[in-house]
Motif scaffolding. Sequence first.
Motif, PDB file in Angstrom:
ATOM      1  N   TYR A  30      47.965  36.634 -10.900  1.00  0.00           N
ATOM      2  CA  TYR A  30      49.948  37.028 -10.904  1.00  0.00           C
ATOM      3  C   TYR A  30      50.283  38.007 -11.005  1.00  0.00           C
ATOM      4  CZ  TYR A  30      54.840  36.008 -12.322  1.00  0.00           C
ATOM      5  OH  TYR A  30      55.411  36.080 -13.052  1.00  0.00           O
ATOM      6  N   SER A  31      49.091  38.993 -12.171  1.00  0.00           N
ATOM      7  CA  SER A  31      50.151  40.792 -12.103  1.00  0.00           C
ATOM      8  C   SER A  31      49.903  41.059 -10.656  1.00  0.00           C
ATOM      9  CB  SER A  31      48.918  41.077 -13.041  1.00  0.00           C
ATOM     10  OG  SER A  31      49.079  42.199 -13.373  1.00  0.00           O
ATOM     11  N   ILE A  32      49.106  41.319  -9.652  1.00  0.00           N
ATOM     12  CA  ILE A  32      48.600  41.570  -8.485  1.00  0.00           C
ATOM     13  C   ILE A  32      49.611  41.277  -7.753  1.00  0.00           C
ATOM     14  CG2 ILE A  32      46.673  41.807  -6.742  1.00  0.00           C
ATOM     15  CD1 ILE A  32      44.611  41.406  -8.105  1.00  0.00           C
ATOM     16  N   PHE A  33      50.027  39.749  -8.133  1.00  0.00           N
ATOM     17  CA  PHE A  33      51.159  39.438  -7.009  1.00  0.00           C
ATOM     18  C   PHE A  33      52.662  40.105  -6.648  1.00  0.00           C
ATOM     19  CE2 PHE A  33      54.706  36.390  -6.926  1.00  0.00           C
ATOM     20  CZ  PHE A  33      54.090  35.992  -5.252  1.00  0.00           C
ATOM     21  N   SER A  34      52.768  40.583  -8.956  1.00  0.00           N
ATOM     22  CA  SER A  34      54.223  40.500  -9.077  1.00  0.00           C
ATOM     23  C   SER A  34      53.717  42.502  -8.593  1.00  0.00           C
ATOM     24  CB  SER A  34      54.388  40.754 -10.142  1.00  0.00           C
ATOM     25  OG  SER A  34      54.402  39.680 -10.745  1.00  0.00           O
ATOM     26  N   LEU A  35      53.104  43.789  -8.757  1.00  0.00           N
ATOM     27  CA  LEU A  35      52.563  44.266  -8.278  1.00  0.00           C
ATOM     28  C   LEU A  35      52.654  44.574  -7.254  1.00  0.00           C
ATOM     29  CD1 LEU A  35      52.332  46.633 -10.254  1.00  0.00           C
ATOM     30  CD2 LEU A  35      50.039  46.660  -9.465  1.00  0.00           C
ATOM     31  N   LEU A  36      52.313  43.561  -5.993  1.00  0.00           N
ATOM     32  CA  LEU A  36      52.945  43.747  -4.391  1.00  0.00           C
ATOM     33  C   LEU A  36      54.242  43.303  -4.189  1.00  0.00           C
ATOM     34  CD1 LEU A  36      49.686  42.386  -3.568  1.00  0.00           C
ATOM     35  CD2 LEU A  36      50.476  44.559  -2.566  1.00  0.00           C
TER      36      LEU A  36
END
Lengths: 179, 137
Positions: A30-36
């Motif tokens: 989810y953290s990676i999703f937000s960063l992208l």
Amino acid sequence: MLDILLLLIVALIAVAIVVHTDLFNIVILYSIFSLLCATLYLVYMAPDVALAEAAIGSAFVPMIFIVAISKQREFIVLSRLEDGFLSAGSDGSRPGRGYVILKALCRQYGLKLVLCPSGEEKACRILARSSADIFVYEEDGEYIMEGKGSSLIMERLSHMLIDHEDISLVLTGDDENYD
Amino acid sequence: MRLSSLLVNIARFIFPFMLMFGLYVILYGDVSPGGGFQGGAILASAYITAYIARGERIFEMGSLVLLEKLLYVLIVALALVSVFTKGEAFTSFIPPLEPLNVRRLFLIAMNMLIGFKVALGLTSLFSAFVEQESVDD
């Protein structure tokens, strides 16, 4: 070109979040999703929104999720028993039957077993703060375990208790509270 | 919570930089991307790193919530000052013929108030999650 590539990766990670079962992995994804997503906002010329998304979506919300998950790692058992049914057997004696069953259950799900003997002030305080997972008491020479009906763990526990005739599991509804 | 020393040391190192970046985003909110809300969110993230570095809560939650309410009243009061100077609520209280550097002051003050309010709100939200954490003392 860059935005199409990023959109594809975002879609892939969204599918991965739905498919995964381990909660910590989901939080990281989810953290990676937000960063992208923040990068996508920047590509689409919205740096304001990108800053907010990077700060909240990829740092603040995952941290809150991690705190919430680490809280869930405890399996709280509240007992009203006087005998050694739930004793851990730390003083050289054999551990109680109920303790063995609950310990095996906790080991299967990677939980930490917390036993709270009733009649003490501490038990009341814990019950007031977060309701216990299981409540054990004795009635007519029979041990009764009372737990919330909706959770998967209770289903597993009822399978484990089939061999033990004198232990019965009572499931309460989800909206019923002890207090 | 038990944390690895690697995480704690990196949190200690990165904390002042996050604090400074949050303040920069708030102070330059009127000329560059960002503003009160974004800077406040960065400040709240800085608080989380400080929590990781120390391993215990730093602020009392009641005072945080009280200060946040006070800041809300201040924001509304600052927005209502324009009633006395222009006869119109919720606009800048500085007359439009003043030079740009003077007119900026209203936006900077507003951004700072909003930024600290958001930082306090998110911090108290995080504290509410953390304080429920420990079951056995």
